[in-house]
Enzyme design. Structure first.
Site, PDB file in Angstrom:
ATOM      1  N   ASP A 282       0.866  -1.173   0.000  1.00  0.00           N
ATOM      2  CA  ASP A 282       0.000   0.000   0.000  1.00  0.00           C
ATOM      3  C   ASP A 282       0.907   1.229   0.000  1.00  0.00           C
ATOM      4  OD1 ASP A 282      -1.781   2.012   0.451  1.00  0.00           O
ATOM      5  OD2 ASP A 282      -2.579   1.215   2.336  1.00  0.00           O
TER       6      ASP A 282
ATOM      7  N   ASP B 288     -10.503  -3.710  -0.815  1.00  0.00           N
ATOM      8  CA  ASP B 288      -9.388  -2.761  -0.800  1.00  0.00           C
ATOM      9  C   ASP B 288      -8.400  -3.219   0.279  1.00  0.00           C
ATOM     10  OD1 ASP B 288      -7.886  -0.509  -1.300  1.00  0.00           O
ATOM     11  OD2 ASP B 288      -9.325   0.906  -0.438  1.00  0.00           O
TER      12      ASP B 288
ATOM     13  N   ASP C  30      -4.264   4.163  -5.595  1.00  0.00           N
ATOM     14  CA  ASP C  30      -4.433   5.567  -5.202  1.00  0.00           C
ATOM     15  C   ASP C  30      -3.551   6.491  -6.027  1.00  0.00           C
ATOM     16  OD1 ASP C  30      -6.133   4.442  -3.425  1.00  0.00           O
ATOM     17  OD2 ASP C  30      -4.816   4.648  -1.691  1.00  0.00           O
TER      18      ASP C  30
END
Ligand SMILES: *[C@@H]1O[C@H](CO)[C@@H](O)[C@H](O)[C@H]1NC(C)=O
Length: 970
Positions: A309, A568, A644
């Site tokens: 992430d 997610d 993102d």
């Protein structure tokens, strides 16, 4: 959403600092370089040279379908076992494991769809130092050289690929830590191993033997016995090995920032090199925010595959991102090949080339002077644990590669039709009123859309499978309102589970002992959106079965048929973990370390979720699940997006190579957040992003909680009209998209594909990644630059023609043309010789278009011919698979006659949809046009002809889309 974004305020000081200090740039210090990853550093410190490995030719065993041979490291005498399989359809599999490991090493389960069918291997010849084997149908052969060990693969007399030719096979065997080396301690180590395994046997039902163990036992049983493998010698080897490794810091314990990895097994990495003579272009190994064509990694870090992430990821570098597919494609004008490195541990890939840095002119000069060496690319794979298990896909064409890879890991799941429409998301739609207002907004502004999304704030305190009682008190009524408009909703369900004794999901997982464990045997806890969270062990099939059952309508309260799922944070993201993920010494079912399975975690989360959706409908309905983390094979379970990104022009641009790279390795259903997740897009960027997204497979607008609202009608009438037009273009092409996905489902071919896939001999296409093809019929060159006045479009194909889909202008190829653009321009070209079906009536959603009539666009090729196809089914069930309820139609135009016939007589499907128009591009004006159907008298059709553009439009053939007919121009 990435860690540390937005409103979430972590207690930990470090996170507050990170949040306040948010400048646009990844904080690189959060993520390891190769030098900071001790195994990568150790592997890379081995330089090309003579391999210390020797193959023991006397140990060679040939069976029906495989060859086994021992390799021994001359330096430490540790024996390895190499297994070679010839696989059907021009593939070879090479496995290398320790001959006698102290305990089993991890072998990746569940990614392959089955045991790949093998072909017979035969020894063609041998001498003192080599063996020659014939592979496949005799088209390929493999020469194994004993000392130094290498393998060379030839097609005919041409060398196409070499293994270990640079001597970079590095296999760190399992060993005992030196200072703890004694019988007593070694039995302690073994009993620790048993204890860790037993952590998982507390579950109520009996623990099934894992596939890995089964496989390991099976291969143990079939090991040829060698004199070197007596217990005492093994012990000696182990202690020698320990001696070597002791010198390397980080071998037995490794610290990164504040985290210490206990590494109970010590150094366990594996690495191997592959040489590709004649190859200058390599692709694949997503996910990286980089160009389509991979660059050489000399002087920098290797490409890294480790699902992470990454907050505010940077572009054009080899850093790891959310997903990993360890598949690399090599291409030149003669052939395409693939290397599939089946390993789920942290992996780095080095790429070197002997022509890197040479200019095209320099290469030409070399060539003309006859002195240039053959171009060659070398690829080196390095993984932290597991075994070497590699598939060589030998092509020879790009489409052979897709078929070969699909035969191993499966094809793209056929998505429900609605999921190819437009998705409206943001973090967050605040409450039921907000959802209603946005939903109504689309109707008021006459913009089609299919799905509205709810991010983490919809749940009660980030407890997934629940609804916030104040903001979403009536989820079923909300879902029913959407269903009445034939629309869907997606809610987020992340794999971090709030540790809260009042939360049923947590209590059930804990009581069933389904959480991942720490190295000490406690439930692993980390920080994520809900605060302290547990991480279900998705590698455990019982856990996955339980998770799937949670999607039943009576388990997931408030859910109903039109609610789908978004997974997610499934890298998994752990805010306070090393590199924002799980500790590598955390323990999974079977005693495997997180280190071994890391890149598989997200794959399993999506698998269990998709299966849950299938089960809730009794196996009838197709699922839709979006995932951020993925691995090889994830294409079987749904869609992915690029995570993102940011509202920046470069992020818009890079969405193209990022999705192209995914498509090449089987994952066709890819998209990027339209508008950019972080930051506020200026209207020009937002409009351009809609235009790009409308022509990418997964089309969803999404935005960070701190951004201003950006529903399409908030930017003035002009921008709204531009966005509306882009979305309507998407909807008109849904029949084409659905057909392209059907092909991907059947063959593994990418929906969105690089030009070189269709023009494999055109070197101009090899590095193009600002334009691409959809299927084999549409070429898209979206505008991705601020203030663009024009774009340079390359139209490939010697002697081919292309038609601008907006103006119908005919263009000759090959050529690079400068196209002037305005804000409404989305440059798209239809290939001469293709036929594309559209539905041109504007509706609220894809479901409302189900029975709408079609328009066929017939783009005549240079010979005045064209062909195309169309796939139709109910759009949402498995009846196409289980009951043959589908239509696959074929259209072909030649000799001034357009014919419709069945492309697949096994399917049939009743629909009232008919053909309302046929538009023939590049046609002369006929005197008359006749429609003929079996058993019906010929009828005349009305038509119009535009002389200037040579467009012939036939009005109302009014034939059912499932009917056979022909139309002749006379
Ligand atoms: C295997 O490769 C050979 C040589 O390139 C090729 O002629 C043949 O068509 C291929 N077969 C398959 C099944 O892909």
């Amino acid at each position: 959403m990435a860690a540390a974004g937005g409103r979430f305020r972590m207690a930990a000081v470090a996170w507050v600092v990170l949040f306040l200090g948010a400048v646009w740039a990844v904080d690189r210090s959060n993520f390891k370089t190769c030098d900071q990853s001790s195994f990568c550093k150790r592997q890379r410190n081995t330089k090309a040279g003579s391999s210390p490995y020797r193959a023991l030719l006397d140990s060679l065993q040939l069976s029906q379908d495989s060859m086994k041979i021992q390799l021994v490291n001359e330096a430490n005498k540790v024996p390895l076992l190499l297994e070679l399989y010839g696989l059907k359809g021009n593939m070879t599999r090479i496995r290398i494991n320790e001959l006698n490991p102290l305990k089993p090493r991890y072998e990746v389960p569940d990614v392959l769809i089955g045991d790949p069918p093998t072909t017979r291997l035969s020894v063609m010849g041998r001498d003192d130092n080599s063996v020659e084997l014939s592979l496949g149908e005799g088209t390929h052969k493999l020469i194994l050289t004993a000392k130094p060990f290498r393998m060379d693969l030839l097609e005919g007399r041409e060398l196409v690929l070499s293994v270990n030719s640079r001597g970079l096979l590095v296999f760190e065997h399992l060993r005992l830590k030196k200072d703890s080396f004694s019988d007593k301690v070694s039995s302690t180590v073994v009993s620790m191993w048993d204890r860790i395994k037993n952590l998982f046997s507390r579950a109520p039902s009996k623990e099934p033997a894992t596939e890995e163990e089964g496989a390991a036992e099976a291969s143990d049983a079939s090991l040829p016995t060698e004199q070197e493998s007596t217990e005492s010698e093994k012990t000696e080897e182990a202690s020698k090995g320990a001696d070597e490794a002791e010198e390397e810091p980080g071998s037995w314990e490794e610290t990164f920032k504040t985290h210490t990895d206990s590494k109970p097994n010590g150094p366990t990495s594996v690495g191997l090199d592959f040489s590709l003579p004649g190859v200058e272009n390599v692709y694949g190994i997503p996910e990286h925010a980089d160009n389509l064509r991979l660059r050489t990694t000399e002087g920098g870090d290797p490409y890294r595959l480790y699902n992470l992430d990454v907050f505010q990821y940077e572009l054009y570098n080899p850093m790891a991102l959310y997903g990993s597919v360890p598949v690399l494609l090599a291409h030149n004008t003669q052939r395409t090949m693939g290397i599939f490195w089946l390993n789920a541990a942290e992996t780095w890939v080095d790429i070197t080339s002997n022509t890197a840095g040479k200019t095209l002119f320099g290469k030409m000069l070399d060539y003309m002077q006859g002195g240039g060496e053959t171009p060659q690319t070398d690829v080196r794979w390095m993984s932290e644990s597991g075994i070497v298990d590699v598939f060589l896909l030998l092509g020879p064409s790009p489409k052979d590669i897709f078929r070969q890879y699909a035969s191993l890991t499966g094809t793209q799941a056929l998505p429900p039709l609605f999921s190819l429409g437009y998705h409206q998301s943001r973090w967050n739609y605040n409450d039921e009123e907000d959802v209603n207002a946005v939903d109504n907004g689309f109707d008021e502004h006459d913009i089609p859309y299919d799905v509205i999304w709810l991010d983490i704030e919809h749940a009660d305190g980030k407890r997934y499978f629940t609804w916030d009682p104040n903001k979403f008190p009536h989820p079923r009524e909300m879902l029913q309102r959407l269903a009445a408009k034939r629309r869907q909703m997606v809610s987020i369900v992340d794999p971090h589970i709030k540790v809260d004794s009042g939360y049923r999901v947590h209590n059930e997982i804990r009581s069933r002992n389904f959480y991942v464990k720490t190295k000490d045997g406690n439930d692993y806890e980390g920080w994520c959106w809900p605060g302290s969270a547990g991480y279900p062990d998705f590698t455990n099939p019982e856990m996955r079965a339980w998770w799937s059952s949670m999607f039943a309508y009576d388990q997931y309260e408030g859910s109903m048929e039109n609610l789908y799922t978004w997974n997610d944070m499934n890298e998994p993201s752990v805010f306070n973990g090393p590199e924002v993920t799980m500790h590598k010494d955390a323990v999974h079912q079977g005693g495997w370390e997180h280190r071994d399975i890391h890149n598989l975690y997200g794959f399993y989360v999506q698998m269990a979720t998709a299966l849950g959706q299938v089960q809730r409908s009794g196996g009838v309905e197709r699922p839709f699940v979006l995932t951020r983390a993925f691995f090889a094979g994830s294409q079987r379970y749904g869609a992915v997006w690029t995570g993102d990104n940011a509202a920046e022009w470069d992020h818009l641009k890079i969405s193209i190579p990022m999705c192209l790279s995914l498509g090449l390795v089987g994952i066709s259903f890819c998209g990027a957040d339209v508008g950019g997740f972080f930051k506020n897009p200026e209207p020009e960027l937002l409009v351009r992003w809609y235009q790009v997204g409308a022509y990418q497979p997964f089309f969803r607008a999404h935005a960070h909680v701190d951004t201003t609202r950006r529903e399409p009608w908030l930017f003035g009438e002009d921008n709204e009209a531009l966005i509306r037009d882009a979305i309507r273009q998407r909807y008109a092409l849904l029949p084409f998209w659905y057909t392209a996905f059907y092909h991907s489902y059947r063959t593994g071919e990418p929906v969105m594909r690089p030009l070189w896939v269709e023009y494999p001999q055109d070197v101009t296409t090899f590095s193009i990644d600002d334009q691409y093809l959809l299927g084999d019929a549409l070429l898209v060159h979206p505008v991705t630059a601020q203030g663009a006045r024009g774009v340079q479009v390359y139209l490939p194909g010697k002697g081919e023609v292309w038609y601008d889909v907006h103006t119908h202008q005919k263009l000759h190829a090959p050529q690079t043309l400068y196209l002037t653009v305005t804000m409404s321009s989305i440059p798209v070209y239809q290939r001469g010789g293709s036929i594309v079906a559209r539905k041109e009536r504007v509706r609220r959603s894809s479901d409302c278009m189900q029975n709408d009539p079609y328009t066929l666009y017939v783009a005549l090729g240079p010979q005045g011919t064209a062909k195309g196809d169309l796939y139709v089914d109910d759009g949402h069930t498995y009846n196409f698979e289980t009951k043959g309820q589908y239509l696959h139609r074929r259209f072909s135009f030649s000799g001034n006659t357009l014919t419709a016939s069945s492309a697949d007589p096994k399917g049939s499907y009743e629909t009232s949809a008919w053909i309302e128009r046929v538009v023939i591009l590049g046609a002369g004006k006929p005197a008359a046009v006749f429609l003929k159907q079996a058993g019906v008298a010929e009828t005349r059709l009305d038509f119009t002809h535009e002389a200037e553009t040579s467009v012939l439009t036939l009005r109302k053939p009014a034939v059912n889309i499932g009917a056979d007919w022909s139309i002749s121009l006379r």
